[in-house]
Design an enzyme around this catalytic site. Structure first.
Site, PDB file in Angstrom:
ATOM      1  CB  SER A 121      -0.629   7.774  28.460  1.00 20.17           C
ATOM      2  OG  SER A 121      -0.479   7.532  27.347  1.00 20.17           O
ATOM      3  CE  LYS A 132      -1.160   3.953  27.716  1.00 19.59           C
ATOM      4  NZ  LYS A 132       0.186   4.565  27.094  1.00 19.59           N
ATOM      5  CB  SER A 155       3.129   7.012  27.665  1.00 27.37           C
ATOM      6  OG  SER A 155       2.952   8.894  27.673  1.00 27.37           O
TER       7      SER A 155
END
Lengths: 453, 52
Positions: A156, A81, A180
């Site tokens: 996320s 990420k 997330s």
């Protein structure tokens, strides 16, 4: 190359590399080809590291040829990420604020994987500063779901989950502050692992909420998660399981939940029971406090982390993160202290539950992944904002810091994945991983993958 | 507070949007204070009522 290079587990791929059936360069070329094919429709990446990945693959190939094997991840492609600092590679955290930031050093977790010989393919899409459950991002475009690109991949860490589901890399590192890692794992039909708070190193990771942020792992099967955790000394134990006692948190399960998701969750429980598990209702009347108290802490700490930056360059912040920073400004120290006191007692109570059960089970998301760009959805007859509904079942373990895992457990009639979430006691990571491995074997998911893969 | 902070940062926020955010914070803070009263017997000694 005639085999499907994205299908094997990490263990199988490592074996193939050792035998010389496949090379790191072939694995990385295959992953990059998939990434290029998927990017226009799924937007998995903010930055793709084509040149760097090929160079690292050639280095790994030469090392393996010389017999300098560094472990099962050596030569295997993966993603992170874009909130993890990467030396010499821009790290945006999904924000314009950091659009030109090129760190000098890797985040500790990335450095560990680099030392283990894993090959970084790219930096995956995220909500700005990891704030938001859908991977909506007004600067870099929305992430999309590989099972149906009209739907969100969860968030996320949505780019990470979509990449893993689409066969781009064997695993991905994400972060989980309120769900997330687990939410996108469920939305994309992969495994999402959140360790006990602080279990994986977060030095060099862009901060959202200091006392909640947790580094996690997304992969296609539990064994792959375990192989990644081995690098950090956190792999599971080879333990035989007695009769598994699965606790059903009755008050949380009274929260609005889509009937089709609930039916798939109940079906997953039935499979566990058929395999010998015992399901026990667990009453936790205080569990309703997790969502509001976790939100309050998260907003307050987001303000603490980003308030000064926002004051200096407000125009660069997107709406979602700006709202969090602004809401944090309206929370008093007294209210924040109250939330932390509640958390302290709540966590002790939540630990006590595990004297009578081994895991708590919940759906990971209360709904199937919603369409991209939709603000409100109907859940069990009620219109609820998407940002409020998605994290209802994941906040519990974020609030307590307990380890939790999302396992894929079925598809809706529309072909969208649904996840089963298991929560364990603080520090019980190894046992939870062993339990997740056993449960995965009876859930009937059997490595299903989207056509995009 | 929300409007003041936004103004200090040079961030234009419509009044109704600020009101919505403030209402969300008020709602959540009220819940948290009630939860504290329910779970923590005496915040000064940090005695958890629920465990006694």
């Amino acid at each position: 190359v005639t085999t499907d290079l994205a299908a094997p587990t990490i263990a199988a791929a490592a074996d193939a590399l050792r035998r010389g059936d496949v090379s790191p360069v072939e694995l990385v070329d295959d992953a990059l080809e998939r990434a290029h094919r998927a990017q226009p429709s799924l937007n998995c990446f903010i930055t793709l590291l084509e040149r760097e990945a090929r160079e690292a693959a050639r280095t790994a190939e030469a090392e393996l040829r010389r017999g300098e094997a560094r472990g099962p991840l050596h030569g295997l492609p993966y993603t992170v990420k874009d909130v993890f600092a990467t030396a010499g590679v821009r790290t945006t955290a999904g924000s314009r604020v950091l659009e030109d930031w090129v760190p000098d050093e890797d985040a500790t977790a990335v450095a560990k994987l680099r030392a283990a010989g894993a090959v970084l393919l790219g930096k995956t899409s995220t909500s700005e500063f990891a704030a938001g459950p859908t991977t909506a991002n007004e600067h870099y475009g929305p992430g999309r779901n590989p099972w149906n690109a009209a739907h969100v991949p969860g968030g996320s860490s949505g780019g990470s989950a979509a990449a893993v589901a689409a066969g781009i890399g064997f695993f991905s590192l994400g972060t989980d502050t309120g769900g997330s890692v687990r939410m996108p794992a469920a939305a994309c039909g992969v495994v999402g692992w959140k360790p006990t708070l602080g279990g994986l190193p977060r030095a060099g990771v862009a901060m959202l909420a200091w006392s909640l942020d947790t580094v996690g792992v997304l992969a296609r099967v539990v064994d792959d998660v375990a192989r990644v955790l081995d690098v950090f000394g956190l792999g599971d134990e080879a333990a035989a399981l007695d009769v598994l006692r699965v606790g059903l948190p009755v008050e949380l399960l009274d929260e609005p939940c889509d009937p089709e998701v609930r039916a798939l969750f109940d079906g997953a429980l039935a499979r566990l029971v058929a395999a010998g598990a015992r399901v026990l209702p667990v009453s936790m009347p205080w569990s309703r406090h997790a969502l509001p108290a976790n939100n309050l802490i998260s907003w307050f700490e987001s303000h603490a982390a980003h308030g000064p930056g926002f004051s200096a360059r407000a125009a660069l912040y997107g709406r979602a993160i700006a709202h969090r920073v602004l809401m944090g400004a309206a929370i008093s120290a007294r209210e924040y202290a109250a939330a932390q006191r509640v958390r302290h007692v709540f966590t002790r109570l939540a630990q006590g539950v595990f004297s009578s059960v081994d895991v708590l089970a919940l759906p990971t998301l209360p709904v199937a992944p919603p369409p991209v760009g939709v603000d409100e959805i109907e859940v069990a007859g009620r219109r609820i904002p998407v940002v409020e509904v998605l994290g209802r079942f994941t906040r519990f373990a974020s609030f307590t810091g307990q380890p939790a895992v999302a396992l894929p457990c079925g598809l809706t009639a529309a072909g969208l994945p649904v996840g089963l979430q298991l929560v364990g006691p603080l520090g019980g990571d190894r046992r939870l991983l062993t339990i997740a491995r056993a449960c995965e074997g009876v859930l009937g998911w059997d490595g299903r993958r989207p056509e995009a893969a | 507070l929300i409007r003041a902070f936004a103004q200090g940062a040079g961030h234009a926020i419509p009044p109704e949007e600020a009101e919505t955010l403030a209402a969300a914070v008020e709602r959540v803070a009220a819940h948290v204070l009630a939860a504290e009263a329910e779970l923590v017997a005496d915040p000064s000694t940090f005695a958890p009522a629920y465990l006694s």
